[in-house]
Design a protein around this motif. Sequence first.
Motif, PDB file in Angstrom:
ATOM      1  N   SER A 255       0.754  -1.209   0.153  1.00 50.65           N
ATOM      2  CA  SER A 255      -0.005   0.054   0.064  1.00 50.65           C
ATOM      3  C   SER A 255       0.671   1.014   0.040  1.00 50.65           C
ATOM      4  O   SER A 255       0.455   2.014  -0.716  1.00 50.65           O
ATOM      5  N   LEU A 256       1.870   1.370   0.750  1.00 46.68           N
ATOM      6  CA  LEU A 256       2.839   2.369   0.720  1.00 46.68           C
ATOM      7  C   LEU A 256       3.600   2.576  -0.733  1.00 46.68           C
ATOM      8  O   LEU A 256       3.573   3.758  -0.941  1.00 46.68           O
ATOM      9  N   LEU A 257       3.746   1.451  -1.255  1.00 40.45           N
ATOM     10  CA  LEU A 257       4.396   1.759  -2.714  1.00 40.45           C
ATOM     11  C   LEU A 257       3.502   2.287  -3.467  1.00 40.45           C
ATOM     12  O   LEU A 257       3.747   3.335  -4.265  1.00 40.45           O
ATOM     13  N   ARG A 258       2.240   1.934  -3.410  1.00 39.57           N
ATOM     14  CA  ARG A 258       1.277   2.480  -4.366  1.00 39.57           C
ATOM     15  C   ARG A 258       1.215   4.064  -4.008  1.00 39.57           C
ATOM     16  O   ARG A 258       1.009   4.765  -4.807  1.00 39.57           O
ATOM     17  N   GLU A 261       3.994   5.792  -5.279  1.00 37.65           N
ATOM     18  CA  GLU A 261       3.802   5.968  -6.880  1.00 37.65           C
ATOM     19  C   GLU A 261       2.842   7.000  -7.397  1.00 37.65           C
ATOM     20  O   GLU A 261       2.968   7.631  -8.504  1.00 37.65           O
ATOM     21  N   THR A 262       1.752   6.895  -6.743  1.00 31.01           N
ATOM     22  CA  THR A 262       0.512   7.704  -7.186  1.00 31.01           C
ATOM     23  C   THR A 262       0.301   9.280  -6.342  1.00 31.01           C
ATOM     24  O   THR A 262      -0.362  10.120  -6.924  1.00 31.01           O
ATOM     25  N   GLY A 263       0.868   9.194  -5.373  1.00 29.83           N
ATOM     26  CA  GLY A 263       0.634  10.478  -4.619  1.00 29.83           C
ATOM     27  C   GLY A 263      -0.703  10.663  -3.896  1.00 29.83           C
ATOM     28  O   GLY A 263      -1.267  11.618  -3.430  1.00 29.83           O
ATOM     29  N   HIS A 264      -1.439   9.315  -4.105  1.00 32.44           N
ATOM     30  CA  HIS A 264      -2.898   9.400  -3.472  1.00 32.44           C
ATOM     31  C   HIS A 264      -2.835   8.304  -2.565  1.00 32.44           C
ATOM     32  O   HIS A 264      -2.337   7.152  -2.625  1.00 32.44           O
ATOM     33  N   ILE A 265      -3.938   8.302  -1.580  1.00 29.21           N
ATOM     34  CA  ILE A 265      -4.317   7.296  -0.383  1.00 29.21           C
ATOM     35  C   ILE A 265      -5.753   7.244  -0.707  1.00 29.21           C
ATOM     36  O   ILE A 265      -6.681   8.005  -0.984  1.00 29.21           O
ATOM     37  N   GLU A 266      -6.184   6.227   0.028  1.00 30.84           N
ATOM     38  CA  GLU A 266      -7.464   5.791   0.206  1.00 30.84           C
ATOM     39  C   GLU A 266      -7.733   5.312   1.628  1.00 30.84           C
ATOM     40  O   GLU A 266      -7.091   4.417   2.041  1.00 30.84           O
ATOM     41  N   ARG A 296      12.144 -10.243   2.333  1.00 21.96           N
ATOM     42  CA  ARG A 296      11.262  -9.761   3.547  1.00 21.96           C
ATOM     43  C   ARG A 296      10.967  -8.375   3.249  1.00 21.96           C
ATOM     44  O   ARG A 296      10.049  -7.720   3.835  1.00 21.96           O
ATOM     45  N   PHE A 297      11.512  -7.600   2.180  1.00 23.96           N
ATOM     46  CA  PHE A 297      11.290  -6.237   1.936  1.00 23.96           C
ATOM     47  C   PHE A 297      11.356  -6.269   0.408  1.00 23.96           C
ATOM     48  O   PHE A 297      12.016  -6.828  -0.240  1.00 23.96           O
ATOM     49  N   ARG A 298      10.150  -5.434   0.005  1.00 22.14           N
ATOM     50  CA  ARG A 298      10.066  -5.254  -1.393  1.00 22.14           C
ATOM     51  C   ARG A 298      11.164  -4.387  -2.002  1.00 22.14           C
ATOM     52  O   ARG A 298      11.436  -3.420  -1.587  1.00 22.14           O
ATOM     53  N   GLY A 299      11.838  -4.927  -3.155  1.00 21.33           N
ATOM     54  CA  GLY A 299      12.762  -4.415  -3.749  1.00 21.33           C
ATOM     55  C   GLY A 299      12.390  -3.090  -4.506  1.00 21.33           C
ATOM     56  O   GLY A 299      13.163  -1.828  -4.261  1.00 21.33           O
ATOM     57  N   ASP A 300      11.416  -3.186  -4.983  1.00 23.96           N
ATOM     58  CA  ASP A 300      10.826  -1.883  -5.781  1.00 23.96           C
ATOM     59  C   ASP A 300      10.434  -0.555  -4.611  1.00 23.96           C
ATOM     60  O   ASP A 300      10.586   0.475  -4.804  1.00 23.96           O
ATOM     61  N   LEU A 301       9.925  -1.046  -3.506  1.00 27.14           N
ATOM     62  CA  LEU A 301       9.788  -0.132  -2.482  1.00 27.14           C
ATOM     63  C   LEU A 301      10.991   0.434  -1.956  1.00 27.14           C
ATOM     64  O   LEU A 301      11.222   1.613  -1.713  1.00 27.14           O
ATOM     65  N   TYR A 302      12.254  -0.489  -1.781  1.00 35.48           N
ATOM     66  CA  TYR A 302      13.411   0.007  -1.232  1.00 35.48           C
ATOM     67  C   TYR A 302      14.015   0.993  -2.222  1.00 35.48           C
ATOM     68  O   TYR A 302      14.498   2.105  -1.993  1.00 35.48           O
ATOM     69  N   HIS A 303      13.906   0.889  -3.497  1.00 40.03           N
ATOM     70  CA  HIS A 303      14.505   1.924  -4.440  1.00 40.03           C
ATOM     71  C   HIS A 303      13.581   3.164  -4.451  1.00 40.03           C
ATOM     72  O   HIS A 303      14.186   4.153  -4.763  1.00 40.03           O
ATOM     73  N   ARG A 304      12.382   3.114  -4.134  1.00 36.81           N
ATOM     74  CA  ARG A 304      11.431   4.278  -3.940  1.00 36.81           C
ATOM     75  C   ARG A 304      11.984   5.203  -2.862  1.00 36.81           C
ATOM     76  O   ARG A 304      11.801   6.473  -2.870  1.00 36.81           O
ATOM     77  N   LEU A 305      12.180   4.351  -1.717  1.00 35.39           N
ATOM     78  CA  LEU A 305      12.784   5.235  -0.403  1.00 35.39           C
ATOM     79  C   LEU A 305      13.994   5.484  -0.309  1.00 35.39           C
ATOM     80  O   LEU A 305      14.013   6.503   0.255  1.00 35.39           O
ATOM     81  N   CYS A 306      14.726   4.807  -1.049  1.00 32.28           N
ATOM     82  CA  CYS A 306      16.379   4.913  -0.856  1.00 32.28           C
ATOM     83  C   CYS A 306      16.820   5.727  -2.187  1.00 32.28           C
ATOM     84  O   CYS A 306      17.508   5.386  -2.921  1.00 32.28           O
ATOM     85  N   VAL A 307      16.436   6.950  -2.190  1.00 32.57           N
ATOM     86  CA  VAL A 307      16.791   7.838  -3.350  1.00 32.57           C
ATOM     87  C   VAL A 307      17.912   8.501  -2.784  1.00 32.57           C
ATOM     88  O   VAL A 307      19.277   8.446  -3.270  1.00 32.57           O
TER      89      VAL A 307
END
Length: 459
Positions: A255-258, A261-266, A296-307
């Motif tokens: 959910s955090l990754l979404r 990526e979108t800048g929107h929450i529900e 144990r941790f999503r690779g795509d999220l890691y790259h989003r967080l670790c800029v």
Amino acid sequence: MNAYIPRPLLYLSRQHDGTLCRHLAQQGWKPHFASSVSDLEGMDLDSQPMAGLLDLRAGVAPADLQAVEPWLALRNIGWIGLTDGASDLTPVARNMLGLYFIDYCTAPCDDAHVDYALGHAVGMATLRSSTAQAFPHAPRPDGMIGNCEAMQALFRSIAKVSRWDMPVLISGESGTGKELAARAIHQASARASGPFIAVNCAAIPPTLLMSELFGYERGAFTGAAKRKPGRIELAHGGTLFLDEIGDMPLESQTSLLRFLETGHIERLGSTESIAVDVRVVSATHVDLQAAVAAERFRGDLYHRLCVLRVKQPPLRERERDIVLLAEHILNQIRKHSPERIRGFSPAALRSLHAHDWPGNVRELINRIRNAAAMCEDGVIRPCDLELHSPAETERPPTLAKVRHAAELQALKEALQRHHERLIDVAEELGISRVTLFRMMREHKLQVRRGELDVVEQRA
Ligand SMILES: Nc1ncnc2c1ncn2[C@@H]1O[C@H](COP(=O)(O)OP(=O)(O)OP(=O)(O)O)[C@@H](O)[C@H]1O
């Protein structure tokens, strides 16, 4: 004596002693007279070192003494008490005398004792003021303390990443100050006027984390009596700090990754999409790349967080700052302390410095808290910190030892330079030959004729 250099003196008494005042003026003191605490409050005393003379004789009430305590605690004033004898004092006055005063004079005062005590008081005040300057423990506006290279590098990194509106990952061991660094980044960023919302992903039960982050609508689940915005939404316009991100459950990661990526929450229980503008700063004490490898941790999220990346140094790499941090922590403790804490003994400072600290600043904080509660007379000693007193050999050398070593070195070098010609050695060193012989005897030095080496005699 010093008649032409007026030395500042604060003289607090209900009834100033005329004879003493004349004597002080003759000795070159420039007294500021105060009869009460309210007089003190109205005085414009700058922070230059000065002597303080407090008349404890004219029946000072305990309440008055307590009111004067903030002045007694000033580092730039060395206090001398005027008494009728320490045994005649009230318990409160006796306690204060022991804690804050450098000396006391018993009436009728001997001029020589007053002169000596006041001179000593100014000397001590000067020493304390210069020590305070040598160990500046004022934190930066963001509350961080650090002079060592590792911390200077961290401050530079914080300044750099603050300029960019991008996600930052702070890595470092537990309790090393990652949250402080995150707050510092927020404060130095263009979002500083917005909120800073911190979420400790390890402290919130996995079942609640989603609702905490994204919020919920009324009736979204049992117990959701009314709508509640999530932490992401609360951080709108500011910074969202996700501490211990490595402990975030996979479901929340998705959910955090979404959101990233979108800048929107529900919100939970709603399909309404809400635009939220936050900058995410996350922190981890685990190796996130290893967690990615272990799935144990999503690779795509890691790259989003670790800029942008910031590395928080452990305490063991901040050796030069330990004493600075300890003084800072003690200052914080003092604000809430029910008792006056005077400070660390020199041995305690040496033991703090010598101790092999692991990575955690919290351990240092807890040790000092415990020591502050347990110490006696307001002085923290190595035993209060539960640290070993450093061995004699770790102490800084005395002046006598330094002088002895310097003399020996100078003698040896001069003897070698002049090939044992003692006349030349004495002349170069600016001493008589008799003195040179005496010094060589003291340093157990002898010359071997015909050899260049200078050998030390056996004792
Ligand atoms: N450089 C520093 N200057 C002043 N205080 C510090 C410094 N570094 C750490 N501290 C103090 O150490 C304590 C721990 O810091 P903080 O909570 O920021 O660490 P952390 O790395 O986020 O911890 P955790 O990994 O457990 O979340 C705090 O009380 C903080 O004020």
